[in-house]
Design a protein around this motif. Structure first.
Motif, short mmCIF file in Angstrom:
data_model
loop_
_atom_site.label_atom_id
_atom_site.label_comp_id
_atom_site.label_asym_id
_atom_site.label_seq_id
_atom_site.Cartn_x
_atom_site.Cartn_y
_atom_site.Cartn_z
N VAL A 173 0.86 -1.19 0.00
CA VAL A 173 0.00 0.00 0.00
C VAL A 173 0.89 1.24 0.00
O VAL A 173 1.75 1.39 0.88
CB VAL A 173 -0.90 0.03 1.25
CG1 VAL A 173 -1.74 1.31 1.28
CG2 VAL A 173 -1.80 -1.20 1.29
N GLN A 175 0.89 4.97 0.68
CA GLN A 175 0.05 5.96 1.35
C GLN A 175 0.56 7.34 0.97
O GLN A 175 1.69 7.70 1.29
CB GLN A 175 0.18 5.74 2.86
CG GLN A 175 -0.74 6.55 3.69
CD GLN A 175 -2.09 5.87 3.84
OE1 GLN A 175 -2.16 4.68 4.03
NE2 GLN A 175 -3.14 6.64 3.75
N THR A 201 6.68 -0.70 7.37
CA THR A 201 6.44 0.62 6.77
C THR A 201 7.78 1.29 6.47
O THR A 201 8.66 1.29 7.32
CB THR A 201 5.63 1.50 7.75
OG1 THR A 201 4.42 0.83 8.09
CG2 THR A 201 5.28 2.84 7.11
N VAL A 208 5.67 9.79 0.38
CA VAL A 208 4.77 8.64 0.53
C VAL A 208 5.36 7.66 1.54
O VAL A 208 6.55 7.67 1.83
CB VAL A 208 4.51 7.92 -0.82
CG1 VAL A 208 4.05 8.92 -1.86
CG2 VAL A 208 5.73 7.14 -1.29
N ALA A 209 4.49 6.81 2.07
CA ALA A 209 4.92 5.69 2.91
C ALA A 209 4.53 4.39 2.21
O ALA A 209 3.39 4.25 1.74
CB ALA A 209 4.28 5.76 4.28
N VAL A 211 3.73 0.69 2.76
CA VAL A 211 3.34 -0.25 3.81
C VAL A 211 3.17 -1.62 3.15
O VAL A 211 2.38 -1.75 2.21
CB VAL A 211 2.03 0.17 4.49
CG1 VAL A 211 1.74 -0.71 5.69
CG2 VAL A 211 2.08 1.64 4.90
N PHE A 213 2.39 -5.77 3.52
CA PHE A 213 1.75 -6.81 4.31
C PHE A 213 2.17 -8.15 3.70
O PHE A 213 1.83 -8.45 2.55
CB PHE A 213 0.22 -6.71 4.21
CG PHE A 213 -0.37 -5.46 4.79
CD1 PHE A 213 -0.20 -4.24 4.17
CD2 PHE A 213 -1.10 -5.51 5.96
CE1 PHE A 213 -0.77 -3.08 4.71
CE2 PHE A 213 -1.68 -4.35 6.49
CZ PHE A 213 -1.50 -3.14 5.86
#
Lengths: 216, 216
Positions: A173, A175, A201, A208-209, A211, A213
Motif C-alpha cells: 500500500v 500511502q 512501513t 509517501v509511505a 506499507v 503486508f
C-alpha cells in the motif's frame, strides 16, 4: 506462485477520485495519487520515458513489475465509466484503457459476468474474460503464470473480494499524504486483516509511505 | 504561538474505534492505535513508568509534549460516552478521564455549549469551559499560553473545526497499519488541505508512519 498486489491511496483512504471518465479514468484528483511513481526512474523506463529518481520509490516500482506471470482484474478497471465497457453487455470495440500495447505483457484475466472472446494485444498481453469466483479465477491465473506470481491489477472491489476470500499473500500500500475527500475506498469491511500479515512501513523522500503486508 | 496538534489514526482513517464507553474511552480496538506510543520511553517517563525505546517514536512523543502553554479540547473528548459528561447538562461530578492529576499541567479550554465553573486539578491543569467559536477559543488559549504553543487535544470534531477554519499551523498524523473497520473518522470534508502545508513522512521501526504538515 504468490498472489500479490500494489495499490496507491490517499491519506483519507481513497484509491481513486470521484467521477471517473474517459478523460480522467482515476476520477477527479486521482492522477495526483500517482505522482510519486511518475517521478521514479523504473516507471519512466517501463513507459518509454527516461530520467526520474532511483530511490526507494523506483525500487518498489521495479519489484512490483518483476516476476509476474498473470494478472487478475475487475471489469470495472478494464472499462469503468465507458458505455459498454464497465457494465452490462459489452461494446466490443472497447479494448481497454491502454491502447494496443498494454503494460502487462502476460495473460490478464478480467472478471465479468459477461464473458466475451479473448483479446490478443501487442507485446504479449492477452485479455481473457471469465465469469468466475475469486478462487476459480486465481486457479486459472496460476495455471497461466507457471512458476511466476499472479498480481491483482485492480480495481478496489476486486482487490477487496480477494482480501475477503483470504487469497492474498502480499500486499503493498502506498500511502500518499494528500486528501481527496471523496472517491473509491478500499478498506471498508476489512477490519483486522492486518493480523494475518507481517507489516512493515518505509517512508520515501517523495513523502509517501510504503506499507507492506506479507502473509505470516 | 503556533496552534498544533497530533493525532493517531488507523490505515483506514479512524481516530477511535466504535462504541466508546467508560471502560473503552477510545472505542473498540481504539487502544491498539496507541501501542506505538506506549512502547516509547518518553511516554513511559511522562506517565510515571520506565523503559521503552528511545527512537523516532519517543522523540516525536517528547516533541509533542514540549512547549505547550495551553490546550484546546472538545467536550466529547472531555466526557464523551459518559452520562452528563459528553452532552447536554453537566453531571458536575464528572471531572474528566484522567483522575485528579491530568497529563496537561497547563490551562485546558474545553469547548462546550454548556459552560460550567472551571476545575482546578492537581499538577497545574485547569479546565475552563467555554462556549466559543474556534477563533475565540484560540484567542483565549493564546492569552493563557503566553510565548508557548497551543495544542488541540482532540477529539476529531474539534480538530476538524480548527482545520476547516484554517487556524492550524502544524499537524502530526501517526498512521498505524491496522484496520479498525468502523469508528470515528477525521478526514471527511477536508480534501485538498495538504496544499496549505509542507508535508513530510518518516517511518518508524514500530511500523507507524509519522506524517507532518507544516504551514507554508
Amino acid at each position: 506462485m504468490a498472489l500479490r498486489f500494489s495499490i496507491t491511496m490517499s491519506l483519507d483512504g481513497y484509491m481513486a477520485g470521484p467521477n471517473p471518465s474517459r478523460d480522467e479514468p482515476l476520477g477527479k484528483g486521482g492522477e495526483d495519487l500517482h505522482q510519486w511513481a511518475f517521478q521514479a526512474s523504473a516507471w519512466q523506463e517501463e513507459h518509454g520515458g527516461s530520467g526520474g529518481t532511483e530511490g526507494v520509490d523506483s525500487q518498489v516500482v521495479r519489484a512490483n513489475l518483476e516476476g509476474i506471470g498473470a494478472y487478475l482484474m475487475g471489469r470495472n478497471m478494464f472499462g469503468g465509466g465507458i458505455p459498454g465497457g464497465g457494465e452490462g453487455e459489452w461494446d466490443e470495440s472497447w479494448r481497454g484503457w491502454w491502447g494496443e500495447n498494454p503494460p502487462y505483457h502476460v495473460p490478464v484475466f478480467v472478471l465479468t459476468h459477461h464473458p466475451r472472446e479473448s483479446l490478443e494485444m501487442e507485446g504479449g498481453t492477452v485479455f481473457h474474460f471469465v465469469d468466475a469466483s475469486p478462487h476459480e479465477a486465481l486457479d486459472l491465473a496460476r495455471q497461466a503464470a507457471g512458476d511466476l506470481d499472479v498480481r491483482i491489477g485492480g480495481g478496489p472491489a476486486t482487490v477487496r473480494d480477494f482480501l475477503v476470500a483470504d487469497l492474498v499473500d502480499f500486499l503493498h500500500v502506498v500511502q500518499v499524504p494528500i486528501l481527496l475527500g471523496r472517491g473509491v475506498r478500499l478498506w471498508d469491511g476489512l477490519e483486522g486483516i492486518e493480523e494475518r500479515f507481517a507489516v512493515e512501513t518505509v517512508s520515501s523522500p517523495s513523502g509517501v509511505a510504503h506499507v507492506t503486508f506479507t502473509r505470516r
